[in-house]
Design an enzyme around this catalytic site. Structure first.
Site, PDB file in Angstrom:
ATOM      1  N   ASP A  12       0.812  -1.224   0.000  1.00 19.81           N
ATOM      2  CA  ASP A  12       0.000   0.000   0.000  1.00 19.81           C
ATOM      3  C   ASP A  12       0.843   1.271   0.000  1.00 19.81           C
ATOM      4  O   ASP A  12       0.446   2.300   0.552  1.00 19.81           O
ATOM      5  CB  ASP A  12      -0.974   0.015   1.197  1.00 19.81           C
ATOM      6  CG  ASP A  12      -1.873  -1.194   1.211  1.00 19.81           C
ATOM      7  OD1 ASP A  12      -2.206  -1.678   0.113  1.00 19.81           O
ATOM      8  OD2 ASP A  12      -2.237  -1.662   2.297  1.00 19.81           O
ATOM      9  N   LYS A  15       1.784   2.089  -5.113  1.00 14.73           N
ATOM     10  CA  LYS A  15       2.313   1.513  -6.359  1.00 14.73           C
ATOM     11  C   LYS A  15       1.386   1.807  -7.536  1.00 14.73           C
ATOM     12  O   LYS A  15       1.833   2.167  -8.628  1.00 14.73           O
ATOM     13  CB  LYS A  15       2.483  -0.015  -6.206  1.00 14.73           C
ATOM     14  CG  LYS A  15       3.494  -0.404  -5.130  1.00 14.73           C
ATOM     15  CD  LYS A  15       3.571  -1.905  -4.936  1.00 14.73           C
ATOM     16  CE  LYS A  15       2.354  -2.516  -4.324  1.00 14.73           C
ATOM     17  NZ  LYS A  15       2.079  -2.137  -2.914  1.00 14.73           N
ATOM     18  N   GLY A  39      -4.447  -4.450  -3.790  1.00  9.28           N
ATOM     19  CA  GLY A  39      -5.448  -3.447  -4.149  1.00  9.28           C
ATOM     20  C   GLY A  39      -4.686  -2.202  -4.531  1.00  9.28           C
ATOM     21  O   GLY A  39      -4.081  -1.569  -3.684  1.00  9.28           O
ATOM     22  N   HIS A  40      -4.661  -1.903  -5.809  1.00 11.92           N
ATOM     23  CA  HIS A  40      -3.859  -0.773  -6.303  1.00 11.92           C
ATOM     24  C   HIS A  40      -4.808   0.319  -6.780  1.00 11.92           C
ATOM     25  O   HIS A  40      -5.630   0.092  -7.668  1.00 11.92           O
ATOM     26  CB  HIS A  40      -2.928  -1.235  -7.434  1.00 11.92           C
ATOM     27  CG  HIS A  40      -1.912  -2.244  -6.972  1.00 11.92           C
ATOM     28  ND1 HIS A  40      -0.963  -2.790  -7.797  1.00 11.92           N
ATOM     29  CD2 HIS A  40      -1.689  -2.792  -5.748  1.00 11.92           C
ATOM     30  CE1 HIS A  40      -0.208  -3.626  -7.100  1.00 11.92           C
ATOM     31  NE2 HIS A  40      -0.641  -3.649  -5.859  1.00 11.92           N
ATOM     32  N   GLN A 220       2.101  -6.111  -3.057  1.00 16.27           N
ATOM     33  CA  GLN A 220       2.560  -6.184  -1.668  1.00 16.27           C
ATOM     34  C   GLN A 220       3.849  -5.351  -1.498  1.00 16.27           C
ATOM     35  O   GLN A 220       4.037  -4.386  -2.211  1.00 16.27           O
ATOM     36  CB  GLN A 220       2.742  -7.636  -1.205  1.00 16.27           C
ATOM     37  CG  GLN A 220       1.427  -8.393  -1.031  1.00 16.27           C
ATOM     38  CD  GLN A 220       0.849  -8.945  -2.317  1.00 16.27           C
ATOM     39  OE1 GLN A 220       1.531  -9.603  -3.082  1.00 16.27           O
ATOM     40  NE2 GLN A 220      -0.410  -8.691  -2.578  1.00 16.27           N
TER      41      GLN A 220
END
Ligand code: GDP
Ligand code: IMO
Ligand code: MG
Length: 421
Positions: A12, A15, A39-40, A220
């Site tokens: 988080d 990215k 989750g991007h 990650q």
């Protein structure tokens, strides 16, 4: 040109935002590990995209690839493709034939195992660990198997009974393994995705031969790596830059640059040690101003001061050639700002984290202080236009990392970014 981009902390780091920013200059953007535990977030104008599997280059129309080192939940991917299509965005997406499929029983096993643990990991319950177990035990369903009912049936005949037993042993309902409705849904998605099946290693190598530009997007972060992270509080994939080469089938000598994404403070979601965690009003400020809630699970992220001891290790693990620092705007209003530059462990001072997670959990942070700022920097147009205190902070972190910070992010939007030469 081949660039690898990874998270340098506990995930988080931003990215998605930085990949979106860089994607304009790349022909291919490829995910190489993890799954929909990621989750991007990409924010452009008033639109927010939360991408779990689709590479974050989707808005620029780059060729998007999912490599064979990813574990893929086809339902999540399909719904992502459909939501993007509803927005008028066509993802030019290829999925490697060997990509491991997250089956419903992986999700069931993840949930059951986590429920039964005395000391929880706090997984995203997306079946990630169990899908990787099946890859490494050579019992996985691959993307190619989904496109042919006979292949999938033969696979489930072979591996089904052991998975049914594993679920029953943990107190779950083994019928999930051969549930005809679920299998029917998977096969239908396989049929719809069949034309997207690709050979990712071949495609990337041919593109590089032709002088094209490829960006590998990590998921990650360094300390969630299954080898180098804070076991057992990690994910089940290899999250550092070297993993991109191995997972994508691209030789290390082809790598031109490695971009590290560094959040200006620390966050962590799920369990596991975090020496600079703050449970006071500063932690509450970071959480509130930074909107620190998990993109995938919605859980609150734990927050703390920047940890330069971990960051140094991340530089070693990834071999970064440049750094993008994110979320500097969130530190506005805090004075002084602290940076952790060492740990105290059992009366000794350390400048590098201990290997053992048990020892790491006992480390007490040692801080240096630096002046804060109160100005709103989220509209900054150039690095020089930033208040001196902000530049001091950036340059202090740069000095501690020993790697050039080339991108400074001052807000979630694409344009809220300044470059440094
Ligand atoms: P990722 O998993 O590394 O892609 O990061 P996430 O998207 O899960 O979390 C990062 C969050 O921070 C997202 O909500 C981004 O929109 C947001 N973000 C990224 N950069 C900045 C920044 O510079 N300032 C602020 N305030 N938010 C940012
Ligand atoms: P992105 O790509 C932050 C964490 C989970 C849990 C641990 C193991 O958005 O940075 P898993 O479901 O992978 O078995 O969970 O890893 N985790 C993440 N934390 N960002 C992520 O991805 C994460 N993916 C997994 O919270 O602690
Ligand atoms: Mg995320």
């Amino acid at each position: 040109m081949f660039t690898i981009l990874t998270g340098s902390q506990f995930g988080d780091e931003g990215k998605g935002k930085i990949v979106d920013l860089l994607a304009e200059n790349y022909d291919i953007v490829v995910r190489f590990q993890g799954g929909d535990n990621a989750g991007h977030t990409v924010i452009v104008g008033d639109k927010t995209y939360k991408l779990h599997l689709t590479p974050s280059g989707v808005l620029f129309g780059a060729r998007l690839l999912i490599g064979p080192g990813v574990v893929l939940n086809p339902k999540v991917l399909m719904s992502e493709i459909e939501s993007l299509e509803a927005e008028g965005i066509e993802a030019n997406l290829g999925i490697d034939a060997k990509t491991s499929i997250i089956m419903p029983y992986h999700i069931a096993l993840d949930e059951l195992r986590e429920r039964g643990r005395k000391e929880k990991i706090g997984t995203t319950k997306r079946g990630i660990g169990y899908a990787y177990i099946d890859k490494f035990s050579r019992d996985e369903v691959q993307m190619k198997d989904l496109t042919d009912p006979a292949l999938l049936e033969a696979k489930l005949d072979e591996i089904g009974p052991a998975r049914e037993k594993a679920i029953a042993d943990l107190g779950g309902d083994p019928s999930v393994v051969r549930d005809p409705v679920l299998i029917g849904e998977y096969l239908e998605i396989g049929r719809r995705l069949a034309s997207r099946v690709a050979d990712v290693s071949y495609e990337i190598n041919v593109a590089l031969d032709a002088g094209k530009k490829v960006l590998a997007e990590g998921a990650q972060g360094a300390f969630l790596d299954v080898i180098h992270g804070t076991q057992k509080f990690v994910t089940s994939s290899f999250t550092t830059a070297g993993s991109a080469c191995a997972n994508l089938g691209v030789g290390p000598a082809r790598v031109d640059s490695v971009v590290g994404i560094v959040k200006a403070y620390m966050t962590r979601v799920g369990e596991g040690p975090m020496p600079t965690e703050l449970k006071d009003e500063v932690g509450a400020h970071l959480s509130k101003v930074g909107k620190e809630f998990g993109t995938t699970t919605g859980r609150p992220r734990r927050c703390g001061w920047f940890d330069a001891v971990l960051a140094k290790k991340s530089m070693y693990l990834n071999g970064y050639t440049e750094i993008a620092i994110t979320k500097l705007d969130v530190l506005g209003g805090l004075d002084p700002i602290k940076i952790c530059t060492g740990y105290e462990l059992d009366g000794e001072v350390l400048d590098y984290p201990p290997e053992s997670t048990v020892e790491f959990a006992r480390c007490q942070p040692l801080y240096e202080e630096i002046g804060g700022w109160t100005e709103d920097i989220s509209g900054a147009k150039s690095y020089q236009a930033l208040p001196e205190a902000v530049r001091n902070y950036v340059e202090r972190i740069e000095a501690l990392l020993g790697v050039k910070i080339t991108i400074v992010s001052v807000g979630p939007g694409r344009e809220q970014t300044v470059r440094r030469g």
